[in-house]
Scaffold this motif. Structure first.
Motif, mmCIF file in Angstrom:
data_model
loop_
_atom_site.group_PDB
_atom_site.id
_atom_site.type_symbol
_atom_site.label_atom_id
_atom_site.label_comp_id
_atom_site.label_asym_id
_atom_site.label_seq_id
_atom_site.Cartn_x
_atom_site.Cartn_y
_atom_site.Cartn_z
ATOM 1 N N SER A 194 0.530 0.478 -8.814
ATOM 2 C CA SER A 194 1.597 0.681 -7.837
ATOM 3 C C SER A 194 2.642 1.662 -8.363
ATOM 4 O O SER A 194 3.485 2.127 -7.603
ATOM 5 C CB SER A 194 2.237 -0.656 -7.459
ATOM 6 N N LYS B 165 -8.521 2.402 -4.662
ATOM 7 C CA LYS B 165 -8.568 0.949 -4.473
ATOM 8 C C LYS B 165 -8.656 0.340 -5.871
ATOM 9 O O LYS B 165 -9.725 0.240 -6.448
ATOM 10 C CB LYS B 165 -9.787 0.560 -3.635
ATOM 11 N N HIS C 44 0.851 -1.190 0.000
ATOM 12 C CA HIS C 44 0.000 0.000 0.000
ATOM 13 C C HIS C 44 0.891 1.245 0.000
ATOM 14 O O HIS C 44 2.088 1.169 0.292
ATOM 15 C CB HIS C 44 -0.891 0.038 1.241
ATOM 16 N N ASP D 179 -6.457 -0.968 7.198
ATOM 17 C CA ASP D 179 -5.570 -0.308 6.233
ATOM 18 C C ASP D 179 -6.280 0.871 5.563
ATOM 19 O O ASP D 179 -5.680 1.916 5.315
ATOM 20 C CB ASP D 179 -5.121 -1.327 5.176
ATOM 21 N N GLY E 290 -5.443 -5.281 1.608
ATOM 22 C CA GLY E 290 -5.961 -4.260 2.507
ATOM 23 C C GLY E 290 -7.247 -4.698 3.183
ATOM 24 O O GLY E 290 -8.106 -5.337 2.578
ATOM 25 N N ALA F 161 -5.261 4.868 5.556
ATOM 26 C CA ALA F 161 -5.150 5.649 4.313
ATOM 27 C C ALA F 161 -6.098 6.848 4.337
ATOM 28 O O ALA F 161 -5.734 7.958 3.920
ATOM 29 C CB ALA F 161 -5.451 4.750 3.111
ATOM 30 N N SER G 3 0.066 -4.520 4.846
ATOM 31 C CA SER G 3 -1.214 -4.533 5.552
ATOM 32 C C SER G 3 -0.961 -4.649 7.050
ATOM 33 O O SER G 3 0.021 -5.251 7.472
ATOM 34 C CB SER G 3 -2.057 -5.727 5.092
ATOM 35 N N VAL H 268 -4.648 1.714 -1.566
ATOM 36 C CA VAL H 268 -4.835 0.489 -0.781
ATOM 37 C C VAL H 268 -5.211 -0.622 -1.752
ATOM 38 O O VAL H 268 -6.241 -0.546 -2.430
ATOM 39 C CB VAL H 268 -5.937 0.657 0.289
ATOM 40 N N HIS H 269 -4.359 -1.639 -1.840
ATOM 41 C CA HIS H 269 -4.685 -2.816 -2.642
ATOM 42 C C HIS H 269 -5.635 -3.699 -1.846
ATOM 43 O O HIS H 269 -5.722 -3.588 -0.630
ATOM 44 C CB HIS H 269 -3.412 -3.623 -2.944
#
Ligand code: NAD
Length: 493
Positions: A200, A190, A22, A58, A54, A62, A31, A219-220
């Motif tokens: 990323s 997301k 993230h 998380d 995430g 964020a 995470s 946040v993945h």
């Protein structure tokens, strides 16, 4: 492996990461609970990457970082010209890295490399466009002579939650990031869990361009976890979502208790209507491109082609011949026109529709796995003709290289067929009769209509669907409206 000799060796981009994290408040973080999820490449379906998974905690972190950057940071208070300068630098960097972006995107999503390159360039253009637009922005002022002056203050709203799909990931992220940031909001993105790789890269791009820490957060994670936490977060007043209609409905319901601003860009089953008086060469070329480009994983794909009876047989013959010539290949090969579908689950869904189609229409091209591709998520460009309007392959979004062709006789019948589905995203009309083209366009249940034209966007025009294809419009100043409050100030003179 079980190489058969026809399978080319696996192509891996140089410096491919095997872990992505993230990005929160300017830091790359794991995470909170340390978990990850696996990401596959669609040619081998092997796991090549572990991405941080995430969870609500998380998303909390964020959102807190984005909120601090909004409340205390310089970003919302910069002059439009200053923000614009930074965002033009973002566009410059995206342009400089277009080849690398396209390479990673193509590897992660299975999109043909030449088309991924086009999407990377469009991402840069999205930033340029909104960077220019906020500088040129004028706001309304109204005078009642001698009595009152009324004007509008435009203000960023706060933390925008951006939730995006996997079909053209980087470009669709830019379509939200550009206007959200240009108007002075801070964001939590997301991205789709099938294709997190290109997302990323934003962290490095924004840092290099001079976007302050906390303005962009990433946040993945899975939709039902990370996406859902963002939708339900009380400190996120805006959600801009692109994805399936079903997911959009769920998000609407889950956001309702918080009365959030929602922008919904959803699914489609867009018709291409070909009248007998059309330029048939152009119509065949465009309708081939319309459903087979981007692997058919395109929200505005012309996935139903309605053809007037007088030219039906000729159209079908030429279309099927053309579909056979569409080059299926490895995503990184510049000759490839259709690559590998994004994920084995999606591949299974598309193959399932092809099986259904066999009993609903007449198969004239494709119909399953292409020769020479025994593994990976490959689907041959598939054409069903004589498809009745109650067929599932006529009604439901397949989101792959599969098209349904249906004949019609009159304009009225064409309109009923075109509008006879739950979706209303795009439509394409081919005719040389000017009057018919415009009156037909007016009657279509579609957010966007292309007349005698490929799907070419003008970023100033509204983008959005009707019926199950979405709510709200983005594009041009409509995006600015979504991401800003407009406060009316009244002054007695
Ligand atoms: P999807 O709805 O499965 O997922 C989209 C995003 O939503 C992903 O990031 C996912 O993780 C997240 N998500 C899933 N469930 C969620 C939940 N309960 N709460 C919050 N977030 C959640 O869609 P997809 O399969 O990734 O994308 C394909 C779909 O997107 C197709 O229907 C296509 O037509 C549509 N699409 C529309 C447009 C448009 O502009 N109208 C553009 C591209 C794609």
């Amino acid at each position: 492996g079980t190489s058969t000799g026809t399978v080319a060796p696996r192509h891996l981009p140089a410096d491919l990461p095997d872990r992505i994290r993230h990005y929160v408040g300017g830091e790359h973080v794991d995470s909170v609970d340390g978990t990850t999820f696996e990401v596959l490449d669609p040619v081998s379906n092997e796991t090549y990457l572990h991405a941080a998974a995430g969870k609500a905690a998380d998303v909390d972190r964020a959102v807190a970082a984005a909120r601090r950057a909004f409340e205390d940071g310089p970003w919302p208070r910069l002059l439009p010209r200053e923000r614009s300068r930074v965002l033009h630098r973002v566009a410059d960097i995206v342009e400089e890295r277009d080849a690398r972006l396209a390479e990673l995107e193509s590897f992660d999503s299975g999109l043909p490399i030449t088309q991924a390159l086009g999407q990377a360039r469009r991402a840069a253009e999205n930033f340029r466009f909104f960077a220019d637009l906020v500088v040129a922005q004028t706001d309304d002022a109204f005078k009642v002579p001698g009595r009152q002056l009324n004007y509008v203050n435009r203000k960023p709203i706060g933390v925008a939650g951006l939730i995006t799909p996997w079909n053209t990931p980087f470009m669709l992220e830019s379509w939200k990031l550009g206007p959200a940031l240009a108007t002075g909001n801070t964001v939590v993105l997301k991205p789709a869990e099938f294709t997190p790789l290109s997302a990323s890269l934003w962290a490095g791009i924004f840092e290099e361009a001079g976007v302050p820490a906390g303005v962009f957060n990433l946040v993945h994670g899975l939709g039902e976890e990370a996406g859902d936490a963002l939708v339900r977060h009380p400190d996120v007043p805006l959600i801009s979502f692109t994805g399936e209609s079903r997911t959009g409905q769920l998000i609407f319901a889950n956001a309702a208790p918080h009365l959030k601003g929602l922008s919904m860009e959803l699914g489609g089953k867009s018709p291409a209507v070909v009248f007998a008086d059309a330029d048939l060469d152009a119509a065949v070329d465009a309708t081939i491109f319309g459903v087979f480009s981007l692997n058919g994983e395109r929200c505005t794909a012309g996935s139903r082609i309605l053809v007037q009876r007088e030219v039906y047989d000729e159209f079908v013959e030429r279309y099927a011949a053309h579909a056979h010539r569409v080059v299926v290949g490895l995503p990184h090969d510049p000759a490839t026109e259709v690559g590998a579908l994004v994920h084995p689950e999606h591949h299974a869904k598309v193959m399932g529709y092809i099986e259904i189609g066999r009993s609903e229409g007449r198969l004239v091209a494709g119909g399953g796995r292409p020769e020479g591709f025994p593994t990976g998520n490959y689907v041959a460009p598939t054409v069903f003709v004589d498809v009745p309007p109650d067929a599932r392959i006529f009604q439901e979004e397949i989101f792959g290289p599969v098209v349904a062709i249906t004949p019609f006789d009159t304009d009225e019948e064409a309109l009923a067929l075109a509008n006879g589905v739950r979706y209303g995203l795009a439509a394409y009309v081919w005719t040389n009769d000017l009057r018919r083209a415009h009156t037909f366009a007016q009657s279509l249940d579609a957010g966007m209509v292309w007349l005698n034209s490929n799907n070419v966007r003008d970023l100033r025009t509204p983008f959005g669907g009707v019926k199950a294809s979405g709510l709200g419009h983005e594009g041009g100043y409509r995006s600015i409206d979504f991401y800003t409050h407009q406060q009316a100030v009244h002054v007695t003179l």
